[in-house]
Each structure stands twice: as C-alpha cells, then as structure tokens.
Design an enzyme around this catalytic site. Sequence first.
Site, PDB file in Angstrom:
ATOM      1  N   ALA A   1       0.797  -1.321  -0.119  1.00  0.00           N
ATOM      2  CA  ALA A   1       0.117   0.069  -0.129  1.00  0.00           C
ATOM      3  C   ALA A   1       0.829   1.377   0.088  1.00  0.00           C
ATOM      4  CB  ALA A   1      -1.002   0.097   1.326  1.00  0.00           C
ATOM      5  N   LYS A   2       0.447   2.532  -0.428  1.00  0.00           N
ATOM      6  CA  LYS A   2       0.947   3.565  -0.129  1.00  0.00           C
ATOM      7  C   LYS A   2      -0.122   4.656  -0.067  1.00  0.00           C
ATOM      8  CE  LYS A   2       1.850   4.649  -5.151  1.00  0.00           C
ATOM      9  NZ  LYS A   2       2.706   4.910  -5.929  1.00  0.00           N
ATOM     10  N   GLY A   3       0.130   5.813   0.283  1.00  0.00           N
ATOM     11  CA  GLY A   3      -0.830   6.927   0.652  1.00  0.00           C
ATOM     12  C   GLY A   3      -1.830   7.350  -0.437  1.00  0.00           C
ATOM     13  N   VAL A   4      -3.017   7.114  -0.289  1.00  0.00           N
ATOM     14  CA  VAL A   4      -4.072   7.717  -1.176  1.00  0.00           C
ATOM     15  C   VAL A   4      -4.678   9.007  -0.663  1.00  0.00           C
ATOM     16  CG1 VAL A   4      -4.538   5.427  -2.246  1.00  0.00           C
ATOM     17  CG2 VAL A   4      -5.869   6.423  -0.115  1.00  0.00           C
ATOM     18  N   GLY A   5      -5.636   9.726  -1.361  1.00  0.00           N
ATOM     19  CA  GLY A   5      -6.083  10.934  -1.073  1.00  0.00           C
ATOM     20  C   GLY A   5      -5.543  12.163  -1.578  1.00  0.00           C
ATOM     21  N   GLU A   6      -4.629  12.336  -1.322  1.00  0.00           N
ATOM     22  CA  GLU A   6      -3.912  13.674  -1.860  1.00  0.00           C
ATOM     23  C   GLU A   6      -3.682  13.734  -3.093  1.00  0.00           C
ATOM     24  OE1 GLU A   6      -0.885  13.130   0.985  1.00  0.00           O
ATOM     25  OE2 GLU A   6      -0.887  15.001   1.874  1.00  0.00           O
TER      26      GLU A   6
END
Lengths: 153, 241
Positions: B191-196
């Site tokens: 996983a990695k960051g999502v959203g931004e």
Amino acid sequence: MKITISTTINGQPQEVTVKPNQTLLEFLRDDLALKGSVEGCGVGVCGSCTVLVDGRPVSSCLMLATNAEAKKVTTIEGLSQSGELDPVQEAFLKHQAFQCGYCTPGMIMAVKGLLVSNPHPTEEQARDYLSGNLCRCGTYVEVLAAVKELAER
Amino acid sequence: MGQAAQKAAVEIRNQLLEVGAKKLEARIEDLELRDGAVWVRGVPDKRLSITEIFKARFGASVGSMFGGYCFKTEGGLNPKTGKGKAAAFWFFSACGVEVEVDTETGKVRVLRIVTAVDAGKAIHPKQCGLQNEGSMLSGLGSALFEEMVYDNGQPINSNFLEYMLPSMEDQPLEFRSVLVETPHPEGPSGAKGVGEAALPPVAPAIGNAIANALGGIRIRDLPVKPDKIVALLNAAATERS
C-alpha cells in the site's frame, strides 16, 4: 442573571435555567452535556450544529437558549429510539456517508428535517435543502445516496 | 511510515515470543500470540499474558519494546539520469472533467470529475475512494472558489460566508475515483498513501476544460471566479472587433 424556561429536549419535558446570552448550542453542550451537536463556524453557515426545533432544522449556534421556551428540541442523541438507530443513521452507516465525522451530526439532523418536511425528495431538492451543511471530507455523494435510499421508502 | 509500523509490530511480536519461550520453557516455533497472551500451541493452560511478559522482561508491567524500519533516500534524483530514490514513493494520478461555462455570467459548473489514482494496494477500497473523493472536491474548491483575501496583511474573508467551500449544490453529477493497484515495494502490504494524489490534477483539468469550452481562452489565475472569465471573454471580443 438567569431565566427559567420550559422546554422539551429529546422527548423529555423539563424546566431549566439558562443565561439570556447563551446560545442553544452552548446550553446543549455545556449544561446538558449533549456533545453531539458541534460548533463548526459559529455563525450559522456550516450546519454542523444543526438540531431540530419543532421538527425543523435550526443552527443551534444562532438560536438563543431562551427561545427554546415551549419548543421541542431534538439533537443527534435523541434520534435513536429504544436502542435502535434511526433509519437516517442506518442509511449513513450503510453508505459510509462520512469520513472524519465532524459534520455528521448536523448532516443527519438536516436529512431528518428534509424527510420530515418532504418524505420523498428528488436529488435536486435534497441538494438544495442540504447545501447549508458543509462537508470538508467531500462525502456529499454518499450522503445523497443515503437520502436517495430513504426517499424511495 | 506504514512499513515502519508493520516491521516494528513484527519485531515486537518476536521479542514477546522470545521472552515467552524462556518463561514457558518452550520453543518459539511452538508459541502463538493471540487474545493478549502468548500460548503454547495445543496446551490450553500454558500461557503468559503480555503484562506478565513485560514483568518478566522489565520487572514491571510497563516498559518499552522497540522495532523499526528505516528508508534512506539517495538525497535526490541523479542530475544526469533523472533517476534514483528521492522519496519512499510518489504518486501517479489522472483526472478528467466536464464543465459548463455560462458565457454571460462567467459561472463555471463542473458536471463530471473522474480521477484515477495509483493506490499501491487498496487495503480498504471504499475508504480509499472516499479519500480520493474528498481530494477531488477540495480540488474543485481551490479551482473555483477558495481564496484567502488580505487587506494590508489582515485576512478579510475568514468565515465560510466569504471563503466559499464547495457545497452539495456544487457537487458534480458524476463523481468517481478509479483505484489502480500496483503493489508498492516500500509500502506495508504494497500500500501507499491515497487521497492527496487525487487533488493536484483537478484544477489543471478544470482549466483545460474551460479553455476547451471557450475556444482556447486560457485562464491561469486561480480560483477561476466568474468575473475573471467575463473579463477574458470581453478582452477576446475587443481583440476580434
């Protein structure tokens, strides 16, 4: 100076003393410890402090507590009945119509108010009615999906 | 950071099992960690709670166990090749929008926004989608409405009446985020960051769509307020005549 008023909060008729300059929101939160209604902007623009007064949604940050005399006030805490969540709350959960949750109590009360005045709103009516409730997490789509399901019942 | 949390959890689990193995006189392979205790597999009453393990290890029911993981960048990209490890990960995203521009009033309405975001591995796809939707709406807000206005250093629009957020009425009719999953080696479980990642392409997409709608008139000043559009349209009309 204190003023005694008779009011009904979440179905409980009661006599309470309030300050003349106290908003309904301050009274609910500080005196009755009903912390579900939250202050976002404090000037009646964001909708997060929405409660129902005689079935109509009101920004409790703009209403003085003294004006609750002889009125029926419903907050998010008074929505569930005998341990069962309100259908609006169930629909919000089902559609995950929130992220951080700050706007949620006000949003749910506004949806409740919408359905009281119009049990089968169109999407356009819902958008218009709920446009005073801001959600910074951007979950409007999910809220509208929840309203759609409730409107079709 | 997710990787560090995951690796630290594994290390601390191993430390708990090590202490447990000594106290329970069992081999680590025969131990399991569940329900807040270390158990010897197959022996129902041979167990040590985590509190007991802390007492054995620290002589008290409190103490600190550490674990961790460190990712080192190469301090930037190689200036010659443009390659290298400059960050643990970066984001890839794309956005398409459809807008409607009222050429009399200059009002822009965004009808559709679709973004595609590389999520690495979407551990909770619904929540990833919600994060992206939030960014898309924030992107719409910063493209069309949101602006801090100052008068001699004093902010003069510091409330939601004058600092406009997108409301339910600005919500595009079609609003979708597509998750593209390419497991990322530096992320926990890929996983990695999502959203931004869904935010940056929204304003450029809206700007391009406006230029496309207005026959190439480009606006390069955010937020795109109606008066700016009207001024550009008027200027273009004057130029033509």
